[in-house]
Scaffold this active site. Structure first.
Site, PDB file in Angstrom:
ATOM      1  CG  MET A   1      35.235  37.076  38.422  1.00 48.77           C
ATOM      2  SD  MET A   1      35.936  38.454  37.531  1.00 48.77           S
ATOM      3  CE  MET A   1      36.982  37.614  36.374  1.00 48.77           C
TER       4      MET A   1
ATOM      5  N   GLY B   1      38.048  23.313  38.103  1.00 52.84           N
ATOM      6  CA  GLY B   1      38.977  24.036  38.974  1.00 52.84           C
ATOM      7  C   GLY B   1      38.228  24.717  40.115  1.00 52.84           C
ATOM      8  CG  HIS B   2      35.586  27.966  39.330  1.00 51.85           C
ATOM      9  ND1 HIS B   2      35.514  27.918  37.965  1.00 51.85           N
ATOM     10  CD2 HIS B   2      36.100  29.177  39.645  1.00 51.85           C
ATOM     11  CE1 HIS B   2      35.951  29.055  37.458  1.00 51.85           C
ATOM     12  NE2 HIS B   2      36.317  29.851  38.454  1.00 51.85           N
TER      13      HIS B   2
ATOM     14  N   GLY C   1      42.393  29.723  43.907  1.00 51.19           N
ATOM     15  CA  GLY C   1      43.203  28.748  43.177  1.00 51.19           C
ATOM     16  C   GLY C   1      44.654  29.189  43.056  1.00 51.19           C
TER      17      GLY C   1
ATOM     18  CG  ASP D   1      44.331  33.177  38.331  1.00 55.10           C
ATOM     19  OD1 ASP D   1      44.871  33.405  37.243  1.00 55.10           O
ATOM     20  OD2 ASP D   1      43.168  32.744  38.442  1.00 55.10           O
TER      21      ASP D   1
ATOM     22  CB  SER E   1      36.421  29.839  31.795  1.00 56.20           C
ATOM     23  OG  SER E   1      37.134  30.911  32.333  1.00 56.20           O
ATOM     24  NE  ARG E   2      41.585  34.178  30.263  1.00 55.40           N
ATOM     25  CZ  ARG E   2      41.915  35.446  30.084  1.00 55.40           C
ATOM     26  NH1 ARG E   2      42.380  35.845  28.940  1.00 55.40           N
ATOM     27  NH2 ARG E   2      41.788  36.300  31.067  1.00 55.40           N
TER      28      ARG E   2
HETATM   29  O1  PAF Z   1      40.016  34.730  40.257  1.00 62.92           O
HETATM   30  C1  PAF Z   1      38.915  35.288  40.023  1.00 62.92           C
HETATM   31  O2  PAF Z   1      37.984  34.679  39.476  1.00 62.92           O
HETATM   32  C2  PAF Z   1      38.729  36.744  40.378  1.00 62.92           C
HETATM   33  O3  PAF Z   1      39.890  37.461  40.177  1.00 62.92           O
HETATM   34  C3  PAF Z   1      38.196  36.956  41.810  1.00 62.92           C
HETATM   35  C4  PAF Z   1      39.188  36.488  42.851  1.00 62.92           C
HETATM   36  C5  PAF Z   1      36.865  36.225  41.965  1.00 62.92           C
HETATM   37  C6  PAF Z   1      37.932  38.457  42.050  1.00 62.92           C
HETATM   38  O4  PAF Z   1      37.004  38.966  41.157  1.00 62.92           O
END
Ligand code: PAF
Length: 249
Positions: free
Chosen positions: A8, A14-15, A124, A127, A159-160
Site C-alpha cells: 500500500m 521491510g518492503h 511479510g 502481518d 511505517s507507523r
Molecule cells: O499488507 C499490506 O500492505 C496490505 O494488506 C496488502 C497485502 C497490500 C493488501 O492491500
C-alpha cells in the site's frame, strides 16, 4: 515468471526485503502500490495513511522491482465489488479488533492476482495472520512469506513507527523483548507468564492481545512443541503496533 509484491506504499526496509526476495526468485518483479479502501474501518484512516509515491519508486527500484504498478480505484474495482470472505481465522485477533478488515484484504489480493496473474506473490511475516489468511485463499499463486525486518533494538519495522513520540519509541521494543524472552520457555504457561510480566512492566503499552497460538488455525496453544507463535498487538501513544515470533528452538 513474474512475481508480485503487493503493497500500500509508504515503503521501507521491510518492503525492500520482500522485493529482494522476489527478485532472488525471478527477473520480473511487479510491485503494486494501492491503498485499498475496503480494508480500512473508516474514511479518516484512509486519509491519514502515509503517501510517498516518489520515494516508493526509488526504494522499490533500488530493491530490484522491474515494474511499479500504481492502479487507480476503477482499475481494481470497476463496477460492483464482489467481496470475498476471509477464512474463519479472519474473525480472530486483528479481525476481531478490525471487523471486515481481512475480507477487504482477500478481496483486493484476489483482484491483484486476477490482473497481474503472477506465479508467486510475496508477503511479510510481520502481518502473520494476514499471511496465513492469504495462504488459505483459493488460488494457484504460490505464497511466499518473508521474515520480519527489525530495528537495531528489535522493534519490527513499520511505517507507523515514525508516529511514536521519543518516549514511546524508546519503549516500543517491549513487544519484541517479551517474545524473545519467552521463546525458549519449556511450557506455554511459562512462556505466557514471561510475556505478560514483560508487557506489564511498560505502563505506556496498552495491550490488545498477547497470546501463543497454533500457526495453522490460531487456536490457543497447549504446548510449545511445533508451529506455535506468539502474537501481540497493542498501542503506544495511540499508535497500533503488532508483531509475532515463532516459539521454540
Ligand atoms: O499488507 C499490506 O500492505 C496490505 O494488506 C496488502 C497485502 C497490500 C493488501 O492491500
Amino acid at each position: 515468471m513474474s512475481i508480485l509484491v503487493p503493497t500500500m506504499g509508504a515503503l521501507h526496509k521491510g518492503h525492500q526485503a520482500l522485493i529482494k526476495r522476489a527478485r532472488s526468485m525471478s527477473r520480473e518483479v511487479v510491485v503494486s502500490i494501492f491503498i485499498n479502501p475496503l480494508q480500512f474501518e473508516n474514511a479518516e484512516d484512509i486519509e491519514k495513511y502515509p503517501r510517498s509515491p516518489e520515494r516508493d519508486i526509488q526504494l522499490a527500484t533500488l530493491a530490484g522491482a522491474t515494474e511499479i504498478w500504481m492502479p487507480d480505484y476503477e482499475e481494481i474495482y470497476p463496477g460492483e465489488i464482489t467481496k470475498i470472505r476471509a477464512s474463519s481465522i479472519g474473525d480472530l485477533y486483528e479481525g476481531a479488533s478490525r471487523p471486515g478488515h481481512f475480507d477487504g484484504v482477500v478481496t483486493v489480493v484476489n483482484r491483484l492476482f486476477e490482473i497481474v496473474k503472477p506465479e508467486a506473490a510475496v508477503f511479510g511475516e510481520k502481518d502473520f495472520q494476514q499471511l496465513q489468511i492469504i495462504r488459505a485463499m483459493e488460488s494457484s499463486v504460490e505464497i511466499v512469506g518473508v521474515p520480519t525486518v527489525r530495528e537495531y533494538d528489535g522493534l519490527a519495522i513499520s511505517s507507523r513507527n515514525v508516529q511514536l513520540s521519543d518516549k514511546g519509541r524508546a519503549s516500543a521494543n517491549v513487544i519484541y523483548r517479551a517474545m524473545a524472552a519467552a521463546r525458549l520457555a519449556p511450557t506455554v504457561a511459562i512462556a505466557q507468564k514471561i510475556i505478560d510480566t514483560t508487557i506489564s512492566t511498560d505502563a505506556g503499552f496498552k495491550c490488545d492481545y498477547a497470546v501463543i497460538i497454533d500457526e495453522g488455525d490460531f487456536s490457543l496453544a497447549i504446548d510449545v512443541t511445533k508451529h506455535k507463535r506468539a502474537i501481540i498487538a497493542g498501542w503506544i501513544d495511540g499508535v497500533r503496533l503488532i508483531d509475532n515470533m515463532r516459539m521454540g528452538a
